[in-house]
Design an enzyme around this catalytic site. Structure first.
Site, PDB file in Angstrom:
ATOM      1  N   ASP A 172       0.819  -1.223   0.000  1.00  0.00           N
ATOM      2  CA  ASP A 172       0.000   0.000   0.000  1.00  0.00           C
ATOM      3  C   ASP A 172       0.849   1.267   0.000  1.00  0.00           C
ATOM      4  O   ASP A 172       0.476   2.255   0.606  1.00  0.00           O
ATOM      5  CB  ASP A 172      -0.961   0.006   1.217  1.00  0.00           C
ATOM      6  CG  ASP A 172      -1.837  -1.240   1.232  1.00  0.00           C
ATOM      7  OD1 ASP A 172      -2.194  -1.713   0.128  1.00  0.00           O
ATOM      8  OD2 ASP A 172      -2.119  -1.757   2.326  1.00  0.00           O
ATOM      9  N   ARG A 173       1.985   1.181  -0.634  1.00  0.00           N
ATOM     10  CA  ARG A 173       2.983   2.253  -0.754  1.00  0.00           C
ATOM     11  C   ARG A 173       3.405   2.877   0.583  1.00  0.00           C
ATOM     12  O   ARG A 173       3.856   4.020   0.672  1.00  0.00           O
ATOM     13  CB  ARG A 173       2.606   3.291  -1.822  1.00  0.00           C
ATOM     14  CG  ARG A 173       1.586   4.324  -1.544  1.00  0.00           C
ATOM     15  CD  ARG A 173       1.447   5.318  -2.682  1.00  0.00           C
ATOM     16  NE  ARG A 173       2.633   6.105  -2.996  1.00  0.00           N
ATOM     17  CZ  ARG A 173       3.125   7.073  -2.241  1.00  0.00           C
ATOM     18  NH1 ARG A 173       2.588   7.372  -1.074  1.00  0.00           N
ATOM     19  NH2 ARG A 173       4.176   7.749  -2.653  1.00  0.00           N
ATOM     20  N   LEU A 174       3.305   2.062   1.642  1.00  0.00           N
ATOM     21  CA  LEU A 174       3.737   2.566   2.957  1.00  0.00           C
ATOM     22  C   LEU A 174       5.196   2.176   3.175  1.00  0.00           C
ATOM     23  O   LEU A 174       5.548   1.496   4.139  1.00  0.00           O
ATOM     24  CB  LEU A 174       2.818   2.015   4.057  1.00  0.00           C
ATOM     25  CG  LEU A 174       1.344   2.408   3.876  1.00  0.00           C
ATOM     26  CD1 LEU A 174       0.485   1.813   4.979  1.00  0.00           C
ATOM     27  CD2 LEU A 174       1.188   3.935   3.867  1.00  0.00           C
TER      28      LEU A 174
END
Ligand SMILES: Cc1cc2nc3c(=O)[nH]c(=O)nc-3n(C[C@H](O)[C@H](O)[C@H](O)COP(=O)(O)O)c2cc1C
Length: 194
Positions: A172-174
């Site tokens: 989640d692009r974290l």
């Protein structure tokens, strides 16, 4: 206090981890330099040595990158190890390695690569590919029964980091980003937003 030696150890550990995870050519990095008018250029290189001073790559002083570094001795390296979802960025001033270091590394290279270093005027136009192959044959004949010496224009550049970033990919692009900057002689660590 953080020391460069520790950042380089971390880099070496991450590269080992990436290799074990199946990264292809983990020593390959994109290297950027800056040319006239502040125009950036980028190309792949292979990292050949890391020590407590920095990151060494070998090339031709008369190539585009060599000429750019002679005028503006700053470079950036970017490693991407897909199977480990890890990116490492290294930025800093560049110095030419000593003649003794370059000689030792050149001597360790396979003969065909030593000949290639003499035969290729890196980054210069070639009329045809055959011209290069003919030069290889001529250099090979010239050094038939002799050790191939290091060409005077072939050497290593050491990128002495004043900034490094370790980037770890997450869902989640974290992603995690650990940024290290040398500020007035002290390495400062910051976590950056992805
Ligand atoms: C994976 C890979 C590794 C490379 N490693 C080097 C290297 O270590 N040194 C080098 O001079 N060129 C290397 N090259 C070639 C460079 O990308 C580039 O074509 C060459 O250095 C000329 O660049 P320049 O004209 O910008 O100086 C490599 C290319 C690839 C694809």
């Amino acid at each position: 206090m953080i020391e460069l030696r520790q950042l380089i150890e971390r880099f070496n550990r991450e590269m080992d981890r990436a290799e074990k995870a199946g990264a292809y050519e983990p020593t390959a990095a994109a290297m950027s330099t800056v040319g006239p008018g502040g125009r950036p250029g980028v190309r792949m290189v292979l990292l050949k040595e890391t020590d407590e001073r920095g990151f060494v790559v070998y090339t031709n002083l008369e190539s585009r990158k060599g000429r750019e570094l002679a005028v503006n001795p700053w470079a950036a390296l970017c490693f991407w190890w897909g199977p480990a979802a890890t990116q490492v960025r290294v930025e800093g001033k560049v110095e030419v390695v000593t003649a003794a270091e370059a000689d030792a590394y050149f001597a360790s290279r396979p003969r065909a690569k030593q000949i290639g270093a003499w035969a290729s005027n890196q980054s210069e136009p070639l009329a045809t590919r055959q011209v290069l192959l003919d030069r290889v044959a001529a250099v090979d004949a010239e050094y038939r029964d002799r050790t191939v010496p290091r060409p005077p224009y072939w050497t290593g550049f050491r990128v002495v980091p004043d900034r490094m970033e370790f980037w770890y990919g997450h869902e989640d692009r974290l992603h995690e980003r650990l940024d290290y900057r040398l500020e007035r002689g002290i390495w400062v660590e910051k976590i950056l937003s992805p």
